[in-house]
Design an enzyme around this catalytic site. Sequence first.
Site, PDB file in Angstrom:
ATOM      1  N   ASP A 141       0.904  -1.152   0.000  1.00 30.23           N
ATOM      2  CA  ASP A 141       0.000   0.000   0.000  1.00 30.23           C
ATOM      3  C   ASP A 141       0.940   1.197   0.000  1.00 30.23           C
ATOM      4  OD1 ASP A 141      -1.403   2.294   0.915  1.00 30.23           O
ATOM      5  OD2 ASP A 141      -2.992   0.997   1.656  1.00 30.23           O
ATOM      6  N   HIS A 142       1.054   1.869  -1.135  1.00 31.48           N
ATOM      7  CA  HIS A 142       2.151   2.839  -1.247  1.00 31.48           C
ATOM      8  C   HIS A 142       2.016   4.012  -0.271  1.00 31.48           C
ATOM      9  CE1 HIS A 142      -0.470   5.242  -3.890  1.00 31.48           C
ATOM     10  NE2 HIS A 142       0.333   6.240  -3.635  1.00 31.48           N
ATOM     11  N   HIS A 149      -5.759   2.836   1.356  1.00 27.65           N
ATOM     12  CA  HIS A 149      -5.005   4.013   1.806  1.00 27.65           C
ATOM     13  C   HIS A 149      -5.662   4.728   2.998  1.00 27.65           C
ATOM     14  CE1 HIS A 149      -2.929   3.190  -1.804  1.00 27.65           C
ATOM     15  NE2 HIS A 149      -3.606   3.949  -2.628  1.00 27.65           N
TER      16      HIS A 149
END
Length: 496
Positions: free
Chosen positions: A182-183, A245
């Site tokens: 999950d960047h 996010h």
Amino acid sequence: KKATNQALVIFGASGDLTYRKLLPAVFDLFMNNLLPDGFAVLGISRSQYTDHAFREKMKKGIKEFSNFKNAESDKINNFLSKIFYLSIDTENGEEYVLVKEKLTELNRKFNLGCNYIFYLSTPPSLYASIPKFLYGQGLTFQQKGFRRIVFEKPFGHNLLSAKELNKLLLEFFEEDQIYRIDHYLGKETVQNLMVTRFANGIYEPLWNRNFVQHVEITAAENIGVEGRGEYYDHAGALRDMVQNHLLQMVSLVAMEPPIKITPQDIRYEKMKVFRALHPLSEYDLKNHVIRGQYTASTIRGKHYPAYREEPHVAKDSRTETYVAMKFFIDNWRWADVPFYIRTGKRLPTRVSEVVIHFKPSPLPLFRHEGSSDKLNNQLILRIHPDEGILLKTGMKVPGNDYLVKSVNMDFHYSELSNQYIPDPYERLLLDCMTGDNTLFMDGEAVEETWKFVQPILDYWENHPEAPLYGYPAGTWGPDVADRLIEGKNDTWRYPC
Ligand code: BG6
């Protein structure tokens, strides 16, 4: 930290993510001297490229998206000489023998120690078959070197598919070999949420239901779907941003201090937050979840098409490009404190931030500037852009009266003298290369977040009449979202 010799094998290598994010991030690691001496990238996908043609394409990506865009040609060429390409039909298990052969060759050439990371940057429909085919070639076993596998989000399409995928993967990999990316967790400022809370003595005593009135988290984007219509129209904002996010940010804002900064302790505390999310009732689903879709508009002479006019989007699409919601966390720290989150495409600006709204002082003693009769202290943690922290506090306006004005105590990351801020992918790739999975999601947490959003998906499916509000591109989403916020005169923050 520096990684040991290894290869990074990217499936879906001809795609946009490899071009814009992954390869530029690997190049940044190279420029920062963080890659091991023995290192190779093997790009795999169906499209036909020679090594040369693939390198040329990656060179363009580096020059456009790397933090070291202006690196000398020698450096870039040196890096490119470590990149190779293999074209196979990734849906045909028999062709994976070619992957094995190629890796054996690279292993010899670069002394890779049989250490391989497989990065799946493919459509999620391949998330089950690629691991199976790698397993079929014995490429997932860790007798000689390490084997790790990275999954881009979305991990699953709903709770059921995420569960099935988790279960299936364990037939081919151990859980600690699996990295679900999950960047947002790779963003410096998202990591700073934990540092702000737990390295300072002053915030934590206030960080609870006794002092916090509500918490607001926003991830706004001004872009539309940018040629990703096909994916997005099947996903929508809830799957694309909220399930991952936004809920990850919620967990970092709401979690208890971990016993130590270890992957296990942090994951444990985050998991407790997910488990404490108050399940949404039928009433909440109807009243506390707002969805919207952008419509066409013209701003300063420029025309922005409606979502339904975007390429590869159904003309009658009911996919949401905006979600705002209110929910609660059932634990001693947060009981009864509303959490408000919102995200959307084609909003006026690109901004992600967390706002802690503190309760006002018990008794208003002074006059306040403007129409407000009280002061709400706010702590704003800006994730991007203009990363930093802002505290809104009250001050006396100079003069012979007690008039209070809200002023800002403002810190900007940019003031840290030329501090290099790595791209999230640079940070997360390095973590994966060094075997640190702290900033990745474990299977249980992914399921727990799906469990929370699944009733929303079901509600929308079963109630097609549930409103999907239109909002003109370039505005802050449907007005009705303002009514979510409890309290007289309270609204979302509208950063410019
Ligand atoms: C991605 C979503 O995960 O995050 C995109 O798929 C979105 O739709 C992007 O644009 C936003 O990331 P950032 O880092 O620009 O906030």
